[in-house]
Design a protein around this motif. Structure first.
Motif, PDB file in Angstrom:
ATOM      1  N   MET A 185       0.614  -1.274   0.118  1.00 17.98           N
ATOM      2  CA  MET A 185       0.013  -0.152  -0.022  1.00 17.98           C
ATOM      3  C   MET A 185       0.931   1.172  -0.082  1.00 17.98           C
ATOM      4  O   MET A 185       1.975   1.572   0.819  1.00 17.98           O
ATOM      5  CB  MET A 185      -0.901   0.096   1.243  1.00 17.98           C
ATOM      6  CG  MET A 185      -1.714   1.234   1.152  1.00 17.98           C
ATOM      7  SD  MET A 185      -3.060   1.045   2.565  1.00 17.98           S
ATOM      8  CE  MET A 185      -4.150   2.457   2.217  1.00 17.98           C
ATOM      9  N   GLY A 186       0.517   2.290  -1.039  1.00 19.07           N
ATOM     10  CA  GLY A 186       1.303   3.285  -1.082  1.00 19.07           C
ATOM     11  C   GLY A 186       0.393   4.591  -0.473  1.00 19.07           C
ATOM     12  O   GLY A 186      -0.817   4.606  -0.821  1.00 19.07           O
ATOM     13  N   VAL A 187       0.945   5.217   0.614  1.00 18.75           N
ATOM     14  CA  VAL A 187       0.274   6.480   1.322  1.00 18.75           C
ATOM     15  C   VAL A 187       0.857   7.647   0.868  1.00 18.75           C
ATOM     16  O   VAL A 187       2.011   7.846   1.063  1.00 18.75           O
ATOM     17  CB  VAL A 187       0.370   5.957   2.932  1.00 18.75           C
ATOM     18  CG1 VAL A 187      -0.086   6.977   3.568  1.00 18.75           C
ATOM     19  CG2 VAL A 187      -0.105   4.644   3.069  1.00 18.75           C
ATOM     20  N   PRO A 188      -0.300   8.902   0.841  1.00 20.71           N
ATOM     21  CA  PRO A 188       0.372   9.996   0.560  1.00 20.71           C
ATOM     22  C   PRO A 188       0.725  10.714   1.914  1.00 20.71           C
ATOM     23  O   PRO A 188       0.031  11.753   2.196  1.00 20.71           O
ATOM     24  CB  PRO A 188      -0.891  10.772  -0.099  1.00 20.71           C
ATOM     25  CG  PRO A 188      -1.831  10.137   0.353  1.00 20.71           C
ATOM     26  CD  PRO A 188      -1.484   8.772   0.720  1.00 20.71           C
ATOM     27  N   GLY A 189       1.647  10.444   2.699  1.00 22.26           N
ATOM     28  CA  GLY A 189       2.130  11.184   3.892  1.00 22.26           C
ATOM     29  C   GLY A 189       3.237  10.254   4.704  1.00 22.26           C
ATOM     30  O   GLY A 189       4.078   9.551   4.059  1.00 22.26           O
ATOM     31  N   SER A 190       3.173  10.584   5.932  1.00 24.81           N
ATOM     32  CA  SER A 190       4.214   9.813   6.595  1.00 24.81           C
ATOM     33  C   SER A 190       3.778   8.584   7.291  1.00 24.81           C
ATOM     34  O   SER A 190       2.590   8.207   7.524  1.00 24.81           O
ATOM     35  CB  SER A 190       4.516  10.830   7.946  1.00 24.81           C
ATOM     36  OG  SER A 190       5.268  12.042   7.455  1.00 24.81           O
ATOM     37  N   VAL A 191       4.766   7.484   7.081  1.00 26.08           N
ATOM     38  CA  VAL A 191       4.252   6.150   7.469  1.00 26.08           C
ATOM     39  C   VAL A 191       5.052   5.549   8.551  1.00 26.08           C
ATOM     40  O   VAL A 191       6.524   5.563   8.555  1.00 26.08           O
ATOM     41  CB  VAL A 191       4.222   5.336   6.036  1.00 26.08           C
ATOM     42  CG1 VAL A 191       4.100   3.881   6.475  1.00 26.08           C
ATOM     43  CG2 VAL A 191       3.390   5.775   5.091  1.00 26.08           C
ATOM     44  N   ASP A 192       4.811   4.862   9.681  1.00 27.01           N
ATOM     45  CA  ASP A 192       5.698   4.097  10.424  1.00 27.01           C
ATOM     46  C   ASP A 192       5.526   2.670   9.571  1.00 27.01           C
ATOM     47  O   ASP A 192       4.639   1.787   9.914  1.00 27.01           O
ATOM     48  CB  ASP A 192       4.810   4.050  11.726  1.00 27.01           C
ATOM     49  CG  ASP A 192       5.783   3.110  12.540  1.00 27.01           C
ATOM     50  OD1 ASP A 192       6.542   2.264  12.259  1.00 27.01           O
ATOM     51  OD2 ASP A 192       5.486   3.226  14.045  1.00 27.01           O
ATOM     52  N   PHE A 193       6.611   2.314   8.871  1.00 26.74           N
ATOM     53  CA  PHE A 193       6.318   1.202   7.989  1.00 26.74           C
ATOM     54  C   PHE A 193       6.867  -0.012   8.553  1.00 26.74           C
ATOM     55  O   PHE A 193       6.190  -1.193   8.254  1.00 26.74           O
ATOM     56  CB  PHE A 193       7.053   1.347   6.754  1.00 26.74           C
ATOM     57  CG  PHE A 193       8.480   1.755   6.885  1.00 26.74           C
ATOM     58  CD1 PHE A 193       9.517   0.982   7.300  1.00 26.74           C
ATOM     59  CD2 PHE A 193       8.887   3.118   6.815  1.00 26.74           C
ATOM     60  CE1 PHE A 193      11.004   1.474   7.451  1.00 26.74           C
ATOM     61  CE2 PHE A 193      10.068   3.673   7.029  1.00 26.74           C
ATOM     62  CZ  PHE A 193      11.189   2.686   7.271  1.00 26.74           C
ATOM     63  N   ASP A 194       7.281   0.013   9.703  1.00 25.63           N
ATOM     64  CA  ASP A 194       7.663  -0.919  10.749  1.00 25.63           C
ATOM     65  C   ASP A 194       6.400  -1.734  11.342  1.00 25.63           C
ATOM     66  O   ASP A 194       6.110  -2.815  11.692  1.00 25.63           O
ATOM     67  CB  ASP A 194       8.836  -0.825  11.853  1.00 25.63           C
ATOM     68  CG  ASP A 194      10.169  -0.688  11.014  1.00 25.63           C
ATOM     69  OD1 ASP A 194      10.618  -1.226  10.028  1.00 25.63           O
ATOM     70  OD2 ASP A 194      11.123   0.312  11.372  1.00 25.63           O
ATOM     71  N   ASN A 195       5.560  -0.862  11.766  1.00 22.03           N
ATOM     72  CA  ASN A 195       4.404  -1.195  12.612  1.00 22.03           C
ATOM     73  C   ASN A 195       2.991  -0.971  11.633  1.00 22.03           C
ATOM     74  O   ASN A 195       2.140  -1.353  12.158  1.00 22.03           O
ATOM     75  CB  ASN A 195       4.313  -0.335  13.909  1.00 22.03           C
ATOM     76  CG  ASN A 195       5.450  -0.381  14.911  1.00 22.03           C
ATOM     77  OD1 ASN A 195       5.724  -1.414  15.223  1.00 22.03           O
ATOM     78  ND2 ASN A 195       6.147   0.537  15.114  1.00 22.03           N
TER      79      ASN A 195
END
Length: 290
Positions: free
Chosen positions: A63-73
Motif C-alpha cells: 500500500m502506497g500512502v500520501p504522507g508519513s508512515v511508520d512502515f515497521d508497524n
C-alpha cells in the motif's frame, strides 16, 4: 502465477489492483476516497476497493500512502491532504484478509516500481519524483528503498527561497509552494485560466503566456534536480503524477536549468511510461519482502 495486491491511497480516489510477478496489472478498481467524511469513511472505501479485486490466491498486499508512515508497524501517522492520524491500517487489512501487508509513502512506492519494472530497471541508483498536489520523492538503491531515519527524500519540502513569504508547515520557501498544484493554479489564475488542466490546454494550443508559465515550472524543477544530483548523483530521475502530463512543456527548461548549474554530465531524465504505476509500485512493496 504469483499475485500481489497493490493499493494506492490518493487524496480523491483509491485505486487497487491485482499485479503479477512481472508487474502486469490483471484487475483493477477505483473508488472515491471521500476524505471529507473522515477517517472511518476512508477505511471503508479502502476495503471497498480491495473487495472489488481481491482473490484468495493473492500472496501479500502493498500500500502506497500520501504522507508519513511508520512502515515497521504498519501505521499511517499523518497525511497532508486527508484527515488521517495514527491509523493502524496494516492490522485492519491483515485481520480481514489474513495476508501480509506492507506499506510505505506513495512516492517511495512509485520509485520502487520504476526501479523494478519501469524506466529505472537497468540502473542501480534511481530517484523518483511525483508531481501532483504535492511533490513527492523516493530513492531506490539496488532495488531497495532508502528511508534514512524514516522519512528521507521529501524533496518537495526542500527550501528553494529561504526568505520567501510562501511557506508550508512552517518552512519558508518550501519547494511545493512553487510547483505544487496550488502554485500552478495561482499561475493559471494570473492568466485568467482556471487550473493546471486549462493551462495545459492553452499551452497545447500555442498560447505564449501558458507556455511561459510551464517554462517557469521547468526552471524551478531544474533547481530541485540540481540539489538532488549534488546530494545523491543518481543514474536516472523518473517523473510521475498528474502534473508530469505537461512534460513536453517543461522538460526542456528543466533540463537546461540543470545543465546550466551542474556543468557536468546530468542524470538521465525520464517520464514514467508505466500504466497504473502507483498500483504496481504499491504491489512492489510486497514483492520486495521475503
Amino acid at each position: 502465477m504469483v499475485k500481489y495486491l497493490g493499493i494506492d491511497l490518493g487524496g480523491t480516489k483509491i485505486a487497487a489492483g491485482i499485479v503479477n510477478e512481472k508487474g502486469k496489472v490483471l484487475k483493477r478498481a477505483v473508488v472515491p476516497t471521500e476524505g471529507e467524511k473522515g477517517q472511518d469513511a476512508i477505511v471503508q472505501n479502502i476495503l471497498k476497493a480491495v473487495d472489488s479485486v481481491y482473490s484468495k490466491d493473492v500472496k501479500a498486499f502493498g500500500m502506497g500512502v500520501p504522507g508519513s508512515v511508520d512502515f515497521d508497524n504498519g501505521i499511517i501517522t499523518s497525511t497532508a491532504n486527508l484527515p488521517i492520524t495514527n491509523l493502524a491500517i496494516r492490522d485492519i487489512l491483515q485481520k480481514r484478509y489474513k495476508k501480509p501487508v506492507f506499506l510505505d509513502n506513495d512516492a517511495k512506492a512509485f520509485t520502487l516500481g520504476e526501479a523494478i519494472f519501469g524506466e529505472g530497471k537497468k540502473y542501480k541508483h534511481v530517484i523518483g519524483i511525483t508531481l501532483g498536489t504535492g511533490v513527492g520523492g523516493g530513492l531506490v538503491i539496488d532495488k531497495k528503498i532508502y528511508h534514512g531515519r524514516g522519512n528521507a527524500t521529501e524533496f518537495g519540502h526542500m527550501t528553494i527561497f529561504f526568505n520567501s513569504d510562501r511557506e508550508r508547515k512552517g518552512n519558508k520557501g518550501d519547494f511545493e509552494c512553487f510547483v505544487g498544484t496550488v502554485a500552478i493554479k495561482e499561475m493559471a489564475a494570473k492568466l485568467d485560466m482556471k487550473d493546471a488542466f486549462e493551462l495545459h490546454e492553452e499551452a497545447k494550443a500555442g498560447n505564449h503566456d501558458a507556455l511561459q508559465a510551464w517554462h517557469t515550472v521547468g526552471k524551478y524543477l531544474g533547481i530541485l534536480l540540481y540539489n538532488i544530483t549534488r546530494s545523491v548523483d543518481p543514474d536516472i530521475i523518473v517523473f510521475g503524477g498528474n502534473i508530469s502530463n505537461n512534460w513536453d512543456f517543461f522538460c526542456k527548461s528543466m533540463e537546461d536549468e540543470l545543465k546550466l548549474r551542474l556543468q557536468s554530465d546530468i542524470p538521465i531524465l525520464a517520464r514514467s511510461k508505466m500504466t497504473d504505476s502507483t498500483i504496481v509500485g504499491a504491489a512492489c512493496l510486497a514483492m520486495a519482502k521475503p
